[in-house]
Design a protein around this motif. Structure first.
Motif, mmCIF file in Angstrom:
data_model
loop_
_atom_site.group_PDB
_atom_site.id
_atom_site.type_symbol
_atom_site.label_atom_id
_atom_site.label_comp_id
_atom_site.label_asym_id
_atom_site.label_seq_id
_atom_site.Cartn_x
_atom_site.Cartn_y
_atom_site.Cartn_z
ATOM 1 N N GLY A 264 0.796 -1.290 0.155
ATOM 2 C CA GLY A 264 -0.110 0.015 -0.047
ATOM 3 C C GLY A 264 0.755 1.364 0.214
ATOM 4 O O GLY A 264 0.279 2.265 0.165
ATOM 5 N N HIS A 282 -1.597 3.904 1.390
ATOM 6 C CA HIS A 282 -2.928 3.654 1.000
ATOM 7 C C HIS A 282 -3.364 2.572 2.082
ATOM 8 O O HIS A 282 -2.442 1.716 2.724
ATOM 9 N N ILE A 286 -1.803 -1.603 -3.887
ATOM 10 C CA ILE A 286 -1.951 -0.952 -4.837
ATOM 11 C C ILE A 286 -1.721 -1.831 -6.015
ATOM 12 O O ILE A 286 -0.775 -2.581 -5.905
ATOM 13 N N SER A 302 -6.551 0.638 -6.350
ATOM 14 C CA SER A 302 -6.112 -0.355 -5.485
ATOM 15 C C SER A 302 -7.124 -1.402 -4.959
ATOM 16 O O SER A 302 -8.108 -1.360 -5.360
ATOM 17 N N ARG A 308 -7.131 6.928 -6.867
ATOM 18 C CA ARG A 308 -6.691 8.098 -6.116
ATOM 19 C C ARG A 308 -5.582 9.003 -6.851
ATOM 20 O O ARG A 308 -4.857 8.317 -7.563
ATOM 21 N N GLU A 320 -10.085 11.300 -4.633
ATOM 22 C CA GLU A 320 -10.429 9.826 -4.442
ATOM 23 C C GLU A 320 -11.788 9.708 -5.139
ATOM 24 O O GLU A 320 -12.443 10.283 -4.798
#
Length: 364
Positions: A264, A282, A286, A302, A308, A320
């Protein structure tokens, strides 16, 4: 209690697929057509404005995992897991070529000619002139070819392999000009590759948690990037736990690169100093990143189903977009021809849908 209606920021939802949608591509000439491929053994070419199906790419026998428009949008290639590749002429909606190979790992069109490349599980890379079918093979090392890209000059290709090696190929001669292996190579399978605008540099990513910067003229490794360098090195048994690099990319307008990790993290590095500039966290892994064509905004999709946008200069999230009920498995941005055009993302998800998002851009 019934959940209130889930947030959906998309302009349009394409829901013809009856299984997970694995891949998506936008036509580069007009950005008006998308092609999606899915678990239902189907691929569709459809209009992003209204979701209208232009034609269905029929005859696949397994999940369609690769779909791509050619450089001038005149052809669409679709490939399935069984190794059946088909090419369609968009104008006539007709199949113009098909070929059955071994297990297909990746597919790429040549950047300026109707030539299709495909990487196989046996390590070979095939190259065909379409629709004539003249064929050339780039002999693999006997292990899976996991990713590949034709460099912008159209004369060379960079190919990554399961053993962590990277080969630079001369397409005309059909030989490898450089092999990056051993200490210079990766310690695990390659997952992704990207090249800069003039093709002088390649960035590779691997399950070993590292990204490498390679000079394509010399085959020299110029830099190694990892967000976990501070941690004790995992032993082989913990290999599953290493933070695999899922996607890499170069910014076109500033000397920045982006590396996206399964855990992430989106890491932004300064290309010249190789310093880590920002870590954009994140909540979920991802899947893919993509830089905007002419700005320092990088987009990610993701496993939590969101797209995003990040400003790479500041490392802050600028927006987002939600709407999918499952993970996003692939996405693509339109290549903006001018500053006034709206930026658009088309996503493919495990919720059996593809969606079109209109992206508000912060810097315009």
């Amino acid at each position: 209690m019934e959940q209130e209606k889930e947030q959906d920021d998309s302009e349009l939802t394409f829901s013809k697929h009856t299984g997970s949608v694995f891949c998506v591509s936008l036509d580069p000439a007009t950005n008006s057509l998308a092609v999606t491929g899915g678990e239902d053994d189907k691929a569709y070419v459809w209009r992003v404005s209204d979701g209208e199906v232009l034609f269905e790419c029929t005859g696949h026998k397994d999940s369609v995992t690769s779909v791509l428009f050619s450089h001038d949008s005149s052809l669409v290639a679709t490939g399935d897991m069984s190794g059946l590749i088909k090419v369609w002429k968009v104008e006539t909606k007709q199949e113009v070529w098909s070929f059955e190979v071994g297990d297909l790992e990746w597919m790429e069109w040549h950047p300026c000619a109707p030539v299709l490349l495909a990487g196989m599980a046996d390590g070979n890379v095939w190259m065909w002139k379409i629709p004539g079918g003249d064929c050339k093979t780039l002999q693999g090392p006997g292990c899976q070819s996991t990713s590949g890209k034709v460099l912008p000059d159209g004369k060379r290709a960079v190919v990554g392999y399961e053993d962590g090696n990277v080969r630079l190929w001369d397409l005309k001669q059909g030989n490898a000009t450089h092999v990056i292996k051993g200490h210079d190579g990766h310690q695990g399978a390659l997952t992704c590759l990207a090249c800069n605008k003039d093709g002088s540099l390649v960035l590779t990513g691997s399950v070993d948690g590292r990204a490498k910067l390679i000079n394509t003229a010399t085959g020299k490794v110029l830099g190694v990037f990892s967000v976990d360098e501070g941690k004790a090195k995992a032993s082989q048994e913990d290999a599953e736990e290493t933070n695999s690099v899922e996607s890499v990319g170069f910014c076109n307008v500033l000397p920045l690169i982006a590396v996206a990790y399964l855990h992430g993290t989106l890491a932004i590095y300064d290309l010249s100093s190789q310093v880590l500039r920002h870590k954009c966290q994140h909540q979920a892994g991802i899947v893919k990143l993509q830089w905007e064509e002419s700005s320092s905004v990088v987009s990610t999709c993701s496993l939590d189903g969101a797209v995003r946008l990040w400003d790479a200069r500041s490392g802050t999230m600028v927006s987002e977009y939600r709407g999918h009920q499952a993970e996003i498995l692939d996405f693509t941005l339109n290549r903006l021809m001018n500053k006034t055009e709206a930026s658009m993302a088309v996503t493919a998800s495990g919720d059996h849908q593809a969606k079109v998002f209109c992206l508000q851009r912060p810097d315009r």
